[in-house]
Write a protein that holds these residues in place. Sequence first.
Motif, mmCIF file in Angstrom:
data_model
loop_
_atom_site.group_PDB
_atom_site.id
_atom_site.type_symbol
_atom_site.label_atom_id
_atom_site.label_comp_id
_atom_site.label_asym_id
_atom_site.label_seq_id
_atom_site.Cartn_x
_atom_site.Cartn_y
_atom_site.Cartn_z
ATOM 1 N N PHE A 1 34.285 42.987 9.626
ATOM 2 C CA PHE A 1 35.017 44.009 10.366
ATOM 3 C C PHE A 1 35.200 43.600 11.826
ATOM 4 C CE2 PHE A 1 33.555 46.911 6.949
ATOM 5 C CZ PHE A 1 34.789 47.419 6.592
ATOM 6 N N LEU A 2 34.146 43.067 12.411
ATOM 7 C CA LEU A 2 34.228 42.641 13.802
ATOM 8 C C LEU A 2 35.246 41.514 13.976
ATOM 9 C CD1 LEU A 2 32.967 42.931 16.666
ATOM 10 C CD2 LEU A 2 31.395 41.130 16.014
ATOM 11 N N LEU A 3 35.226 40.547 13.072
ATOM 12 C CA LEU A 3 36.172 39.438 13.166
ATOM 13 C C LEU A 3 37.607 39.901 12.921
ATOM 14 C CD1 LEU A 3 34.169 36.610 11.404
ATOM 15 C CD2 LEU A 3 34.643 36.861 13.830
ATOM 16 N N ARG A 4 37.805 40.823 11.984
ATOM 17 C CA ARG A 4 39.149 41.352 11.745
ATOM 18 C C ARG A 4 39.646 42.150 12.941
ATOM 19 N NH1 ARG A 4 38.770 44.814 6.760
ATOM 20 N NH2 ARG A 4 40.810 45.471 7.491
ATOM 21 N N TYR A 5 38.762 42.876 13.609
ATOM 22 C CA TYR A 5 39.136 43.638 14.804
ATOM 23 C C TYR A 5 39.527 42.691 15.934
ATOM 24 C CZ TYR A 5 38.788 46.853 18.739
ATOM 25 O OH TYR A 5 39.053 47.582 19.861
ATOM 26 N N ALA A 6 38.748 41.614 16.123
ATOM 27 C CA ALA A 6 39.069 40.632 17.163
ATOM 28 C C ALA A 6 40.386 39.936 16.863
ATOM 29 C CB ALA A 6 37.943 39.616 17.283
ATOM 30 N N ALA A 7 40.646 39.639 15.602
ATOM 31 C CA ALA A 7 41.916 39.004 15.228
ATOM 32 C C ALA A 7 43.078 39.949 15.500
ATOM 33 C CB ALA A 7 41.886 38.582 13.767
ATOM 34 N N GLY A 8 42.888 41.232 15.278
ATOM 35 C CA GLY A 8 43.936 42.210 15.551
ATOM 36 C C GLY A 8 44.241 42.313 17.031
ATOM 37 N N ILE A 9 43.215 42.219 17.873
ATOM 38 C CA ILE A 9 43.432 42.264 19.320
ATOM 39 C C ILE A 9 44.142 41.001 19.790
ATOM 40 C CG2 ILE A 9 42.242 42.181 21.543
ATOM 41 C CD1 ILE A 9 40.194 44.097 20.399
ATOM 42 N N LEU A 10 43.731 39.850 19.266
ATOM 43 C CA LEU A 10 44.351 38.597 19.674
ATOM 44 C C LEU A 10 45.804 38.485 19.215
ATOM 45 C CD1 LEU A 10 41.457 36.066 19.066
ATOM 46 C CD2 LEU A 10 42.284 36.966 21.239
ATOM 47 N N LYS A 11 46.133 39.149 18.130
ATOM 48 C CA LYS A 11 47.499 39.102 17.637
ATOM 49 C C LYS A 11 48.434 39.903 18.528
ATOM 50 C CE LYS A 11 50.263 39.806 13.526
ATOM 51 N NZ LYS A 11 50.298 40.368 12.191
ATOM 52 N N ALA A 12 47.934 40.782 19.348
ATOM 53 C CA ALA A 12 48.703 41.642 20.250
ATOM 54 C C ALA A 12 49.717 42.469 19.467
ATOM 55 C CB ALA A 12 49.379 40.823 21.340
ATOM 56 N N PRO A 13 49.272 43.543 18.796
ATOM 57 C CA PRO A 13 50.165 44.322 17.946
ATOM 58 C C PRO A 13 51.288 45.022 18.706
ATOM 59 C CG PRO A 13 48.064 45.435 18.166
ATOM 60 C CD PRO A 13 47.935 44.092 18.831
ATOM 61 N N GLY A 14 51.172 45.210 20.005
ATOM 62 C CA GLY A 14 52.211 45.870 20.786
ATOM 63 C C GLY A 14 53.449 45.012 20.940
ATOM 64 N N ARG A 15 53.315 43.731 20.781
ATOM 65 C CA ARG A 15 54.432 42.812 20.960
ATOM 66 C C ARG A 15 54.874 42.312 19.589
ATOM 67 N NH1 ARG A 15 53.253 37.850 24.753
ATOM 68 N NH2 ARG A 15 52.098 37.297 22.920
ATOM 69 N N GLU A 16 56.018 42.761 19.135
ATOM 70 C CA GLU A 16 56.505 42.369 17.822
ATOM 71 C C GLU A 16 57.288 41.075 17.917
ATOM 72 O OE1 GLU A 16 58.654 45.504 16.001
ATOM 73 O OE2 GLU A 16 57.077 46.962 16.333
ATOM 74 N N GLU A 17 57.289 40.321 16.847
ATOM 75 C CA GLU A 17 58.034 39.082 16.801
ATOM 76 C C GLU A 17 59.508 39.376 16.550
ATOM 77 O OE1 GLU A 17 56.317 36.502 13.926
ATOM 78 O OE2 GLU A 17 54.306 36.747 14.721
ATOM 79 N N PRO A 18 60.428 38.777 17.340
ATOM 80 C CA PRO A 18 61.855 39.028 17.124
ATOM 81 C C PRO A 18 62.328 38.396 15.819
ATOM 82 C CG PRO A 18 61.533 37.417 18.870
ATOM 83 C CD PRO A 18 60.178 37.930 18.499
ATOM 84 N N GLN A 19 63.328 39.038 15.209
ATOM 85 C CA GLN A 19 63.813 38.592 13.914
ATOM 86 C C GLN A 19 64.877 37.507 14.019
ATOM 87 O OE1 GLN A 19 62.412 39.484 11.117
ATOM 88 N NE2 GLN A 19 60.999 40.845 12.176
ATOM 89 N N ASP A 20 65.756 37.573 15.013
ATOM 90 C CA ASP A 20 66.807 36.566 15.105
ATOM 91 C C ASP A 20 66.557 35.620 16.267
ATOM 92 O OD1 ASP A 20 67.218 38.494 16.991
ATOM 93 O OD2 ASP A 20 69.403 38.511 16.826
ATOM 94 N N GLN A 21 67.247 34.503 16.266
ATOM 95 C CA GLN A 21 67.018 33.438 17.248
ATOM 96 C C GLN A 21 67.452 33.859 18.648
ATOM 97 O OE1 GLN A 21 65.356 30.779 16.508
ATOM 98 N NE2 GLN A 21 65.532 29.784 18.471
#
Length: 145
Positions: A48-68
Amino acid sequence: MTGTIRWNMVMGACGFVFTTLVSISSNLWSTSLIRGLIAGAIWFLLGFLLRYAAGILKAPGREEPQDQAAYNASSSGHNVDMSTPDETDTLKDLLRNTPTENEPKAVSHEEQEIKFEPLTPPKFVSKLPQDGEQLAQAVRHMAKE
């Protein structure tokens, strides 16, 4: 959190198997199983701790754009392309070792008039008594101790 609960179960199972195999060589099988279960539970919670840290590092507030085009617009200014200037002329001048007007002229070895003076270390002086009687008393005294 990133991922699913399966990651926690896999980590718990790996902790259980590893701890049981290491512990079984020096303990009873029941003690090894108990220690394996405890280690599996700890690794499950660490998941759980590692999954939580991975979620923070992924930065969920910033979404990946779909087009170039959107990707290029959002990533502008993040990369810096730096290159070093060409300094081959300066290096060639340094290698030629041509003195310029600003540098002082090198003084030759003969012009420096260096005088050689050998070292004169102080002589070692012994503190032994010069009288034979004093020397004999010193030896007798050390022999008694």
